[in-house]
Design an enzyme around this catalytic site. Structure first.
Site, mmCIF file in Angstrom:
data_model
loop_
_atom_site.group_PDB
_atom_site.id
_atom_site.type_symbol
_atom_site.label_atom_id
_atom_site.label_comp_id
_atom_site.label_asym_id
_atom_site.label_seq_id
_atom_site.Cartn_x
_atom_site.Cartn_y
_atom_site.Cartn_z
ATOM 1 N N ASP A 1 -6.865 4.372 -4.779
ATOM 2 C CA ASP A 1 -7.590 4.209 -3.511
ATOM 3 C C ASP A 1 -8.214 5.585 -3.260
ATOM 4 O OD1 ASP A 1 -7.986 2.336 -1.059
ATOM 5 O OD2 ASP A 1 -7.324 4.172 -0.104
ATOM 6 N N VAL B 1 -16.258 3.233 -4.671
ATOM 7 C CA VAL B 1 -16.812 2.004 -4.094
ATOM 8 C C VAL B 1 -18.316 2.156 -3.844
ATOM 9 C CG1 VAL B 1 -16.606 0.368 -2.199
ATOM 10 C CG2 VAL B 1 -14.562 1.496 -3.083
ATOM 11 N N LYS C 1 0.861 -1.191 0.000
ATOM 12 C CA LYS C 1 0.000 0.000 0.000
ATOM 13 C C LYS C 1 0.890 1.232 0.000
ATOM 14 C CE LYS C 1 -4.363 1.183 0.124
ATOM 15 N NZ LYS C 1 -5.521 0.516 -0.500
ATOM 16 N N PHE D 1 -19.416 8.753 -1.104
ATOM 17 C CA PHE D 1 -19.850 8.631 -2.496
ATOM 18 C C PHE D 1 -18.614 8.690 -3.380
ATOM 19 C CE2 PHE D 1 -21.334 9.616 -6.722
ATOM 20 C CZ PHE D 1 -22.260 8.609 -6.855
ATOM 21 N N GLY D 2 -17.790 7.653 -3.263
ATOM 22 C CA GLY D 2 -16.613 7.519 -4.112
ATOM 23 C C GLY D 2 -16.826 6.339 -5.036
HETATM 24 P P1 NDP Z 1 -12.959 7.746 -2.939
HETATM 25 O O1 NDP Z 1 -11.936 8.766 -2.635
HETATM 26 O O2 NDP Z 1 -13.387 7.539 -4.359
HETATM 27 O O3 NDP Z 1 -14.264 7.997 -2.045
HETATM 28 C C1 NDP Z 1 -14.264 8.096 -0.643
HETATM 29 C C2 NDP Z 1 -15.595 8.686 -0.246
HETATM 30 O O4 NDP Z 1 -15.751 8.660 1.158
HETATM 31 C C3 NDP Z 1 -15.751 10.136 -0.672
HETATM 32 O O5 NDP Z 1 -17.095 10.351 -1.044
HETATM 33 C C4 NDP Z 1 -15.406 10.899 0.604
HETATM 34 O O6 NDP Z 1 -15.988 12.187 0.666
HETATM 35 C C5 NDP Z 1 -16.043 9.975 1.621
HETATM 36 N N1 NDP Z 1 -15.481 10.132 2.950
HETATM 37 C C6 NDP Z 1 -14.181 10.281 3.323
HETATM 38 N N2 NDP Z 1 -14.079 10.373 4.646
HETATM 39 C C7 NDP Z 1 -15.337 10.283 5.122
HETATM 40 C C8 NDP Z 1 -15.897 10.296 6.415
HETATM 41 N N3 NDP Z 1 -15.123 10.432 7.500
HETATM 42 N N4 NDP Z 1 -17.244 10.157 6.534
HETATM 43 C C9 NDP Z 1 -18.035 10.013 5.452
HETATM 44 N N5 NDP Z 1 -17.551 9.989 4.202
HETATM 45 C C10 NDP Z 1 -16.232 10.126 4.048
HETATM 46 O O7 NDP Z 1 -12.412 6.369 -2.330
HETATM 47 P P2 NDP Z 1 -12.799 4.886 -2.718
HETATM 48 O O8 NDP Z 1 -14.241 4.794 -3.016
HETATM 49 O O9 NDP Z 1 -11.813 4.406 -3.713
HETATM 50 O O10 NDP Z 1 -12.458 4.132 -1.363
HETATM 51 C C11 NDP Z 1 -13.381 4.076 -0.268
HETATM 52 C C12 NDP Z 1 -12.967 2.975 0.683
HETATM 53 O O11 NDP Z 1 -12.922 1.722 -0.025
HETATM 54 C C13 NDP Z 1 -11.583 3.116 1.316
HETATM 55 O O12 NDP Z 1 -11.605 2.521 2.602
HETATM 56 C C14 NDP Z 1 -10.700 2.279 0.405
HETATM 57 O O13 NDP Z 1 -9.520 1.852 1.031
HETATM 58 C C15 NDP Z 1 -11.640 1.117 0.123
HETATM 59 N N6 NDP Z 1 -11.324 0.348 -1.057
HETATM 60 C C16 NDP Z 1 -11.258 0.949 -2.293
HETATM 61 C C17 NDP Z 1 -11.004 0.179 -3.407
HETATM 62 C C18 NDP Z 1 -11.046 0.751 -4.780
HETATM 63 O O14 NDP Z 1 -10.997 -0.038 -5.737
HETATM 64 N N7 NDP Z 1 -11.155 2.053 -4.959
HETATM 65 C C19 NDP Z 1 -10.707 -1.263 -3.298
HETATM 66 C C20 NDP Z 1 -10.898 -1.795 -1.975
HETATM 67 C C21 NDP Z 1 -11.176 -1.008 -0.900
HETATM 68 P P3 NDP Z 1 -15.112 13.448 0.229
HETATM 69 O O15 NDP Z 1 -14.672 13.174 -1.181
HETATM 70 O O16 NDP Z 1 -16.083 14.579 0.360
HETATM 71 O O17 NDP Z 1 -13.959 13.506 1.194
#
Ligand code: NDP
Length: 445
Positions: free
Chosen positions: A164, A239, A124, A236-237
């Site tokens: 990520d 995942v 990582k 809302f990312g």
């Molecule tokens: P993104 O950056 O695309 O999205 C993260 C989302 O979570 C954003 O909407 C962000 O909002 C929100 N967020 C961050 N902190 C908080 C919080 N404290 N409370 C509520 N919402 C929050 O990331 P991913 O979707 O890629 O990843 C999300 C999770 O999934 C992580 O734990 C990652 O390690 C895990 N993961 C991801 C993979 C992948 O393929 N992408 C694979 C396996 C696991 P804002 O943008 O406004 O900060």
């Protein structure tokens, strides 16, 4: 295994690395019984060799913003374990990034990658750089500066980073461009690449799709499905987005999303044009909750709160680590939740997990439930190696099969005498057995 002694030693060596120590404890607790039944593991001192990363590269990343001001961030790559394949795991750009968080993620990645059945070790990396509010040119300059150090230790058979939090297709593009320039090679060194230059179809949505497929398998063990279910999710990312699309396709209604500022409850369901709207907001680096509540007035914005207070059948935490605590778990259970499937890494605290297990909730830990992302990265590597691209249907079919197989492995090692499946134990033991066997085969190195 003397678990407390191991954890105490780690605490002394790595004081304050809370997330890393939390992740190690969780894994060791669930493999302890099986480990003690195999004295060859102790003879080879496998645990002490496994809990420390092979190496950590830490570097400074100086870069210049649009106004000409110079900033310095920290960059890291944790190469944790390559017993079953080259190091593989994402890069996270977020102000909260530190060594503890990357070591927890790298450690988890070892077992997750092992569960996929693909030849990938665990790693990582990332930086405390905050992409929020930065221009595209600033993001590009940062990615280029980051790669100036990282490229020295990565390669398609050595270490293959991916995205990520904060690292999506745009960032992978900038990182790849600089790698190519420095190395003179066009190869599969990163995954999550653009479709025109080696990327795989379905990769952006793969983690969310896989999470829902895993949850679907858990539901089947109780004769249930997504059809007609109310789903609460967070973030809302990438995942969250993938999870919402697949859960909706399978007949569920997803009623929440969230950001660090609070959550949205939309009783009408979040799908179709609403998703397109959210993706537009994300692409322009904006907060999502408030604008969503203005655009769709039936939706309510709950400032400073988490979505787990909403009554739902299924919870899919997809934002970040430790975003669902014991209190949240209690509310979910009280409201009759059937299944919790983790799209994010370690979103539930140890107290929350205990509550789910005590109440026999179908609880899918991230290392199993979100393994579809890295699995599809592995499929991207396969396509790169063959110099072929598969259709979206082909990739999704393989992803689905992998998630079903991961579920089967979890059941094999996690089933309890009363028929309840402890997926935490199942995932950890199944992931560990393969890595441990490979480490034994390869000697003390
Ligand atoms: P993104 O950056 O695309 O999205 C993260 C989302 O979570 C954003 O909407 C962000 O909002 C929100 N967020 C961050 N902190 C908080 C919080 N404290 N409370 C509520 N919402 C929050 O990331 P991913 O979707 O890629 O990843 C999300 C999770 O999934 C992580 O734990 C990652 O390690 C895990 N993961 C991801 C993979 C992948 O393929 N992408 C694979 C396996 C696991 P804002 O943008 O406004 O900060």
């Amino acid at each position: 295994m003397d678990l407390e002694k191991i954890i105490n030693n780690l605490e002394k060596k790595h004081p304050g690395e809370i997330e890393y120590l939390q992740a190690v404890r969780e894994v060791l607790e669930s493999i302890e019984e099986m480990y003690n039944q195999n004295p060859q593991f102790e003879t080879a001192n496998l645990i002490e060799r496994l809990v420390e990363p092979d190496r950590v590269l830490m570097f400074k990343v100086p870069w210049v913003d649009d106004s000409g001001k110079t900033h310095v961030n920290l960059g890291y790559r944790v190469q944790f374990n390559n017993a079953i394949g080259p190091y593989k795991g994402g890069l996270r750009f977020h102000p909260s990034v530190n060594l503890s968080i990357l070591k927890f993620l790298g450690f988890e990645q070892i077992f997750k990658n092992s569960l996929t059945s693909l030849p990938m070790g665990g790693g990582k990396g990332g930086s405390d750089f905050d992409p929020k509010g930065k221009s595209t040119n600033e993001i590009m300059r940062f990615c280029q500066a980051f790669m100036l150090e990282l490229w020295k230790i990565i390669g398609p058979d050595q270490d293959i980073p991916a995205g990520d939090i904060g690292v999506g297709g745009r960032e992978i593009g900038f990182l790849y461009g600089m790698f190519k320039k420095l190395s003179g090679e066009h190869n599969g060194v990163l995954t999550g690449k653009g479709r025109n230059w080696g990327g795989s179809l379905i990769r952006p949505e793969a983690t969310g799709f896989g999470n829902v497929y895993f949850c679907q398998e858990m539901l089947k063990t109780r004769g249930q499905s997504f059809e007609g279910k109310i789903v609460a999710t967070s973030g809302f990312g990438n995942v969250t987005w993938g999870s919402i699309i697949k859960a909706t396709q399978l007949g569920a209604k997803v009623v929440t999303i969230s950001g660090p500022d609070g959550y949205i409850y939309d009783p009408d369901g979040i799908s179709g044009e609403k998703i397109d709207y959210l993706l537009e907001l994300r692409a322009s680096n904006q907060d999502i909750c408030k604008p969503y509540s203005y655009e769709f007035p039936n939706a309510q914005f709950h400032q400073g709160k988490r979505p787990w207070e909403v009554k739902c059948d299924i919870a899919l935490p997809c934002a970040t680590q430790n975003e669902l605590d014991g209190n949240d778990a209690g509310m979910l259970v009280e409201n009759g939740v059937i299944a919790v499937s983790e799209g994010a890494n370690m979103p539930s605290t140890p107290e929350a997990i205990e509550i789910f297990l005590e109440n026999k909730v179908l609880y899918g830990p991230g290392k199993a439930a979100n393994a579809g992302g890295v699995a599809t990265s592995g499929l991207e590597q396969s396509q790169n190696a063959m110099k072929l691209s598969w259709t979206a249907e082909e990739v999704e079919k393989r992803l689905h099969e992998i998630m079903v197989n991961i579920h089967t492995s979890c059941v094999k090692y996690g089933i309890q005498p009363d028929g309840f499946v402890n997926y935490v134990r199942g995932a950890n033991v199944a992931g560990f057995m393969k890595v441990a066997g490979s480490m034994l085969d390869q000697g003390v190195i």
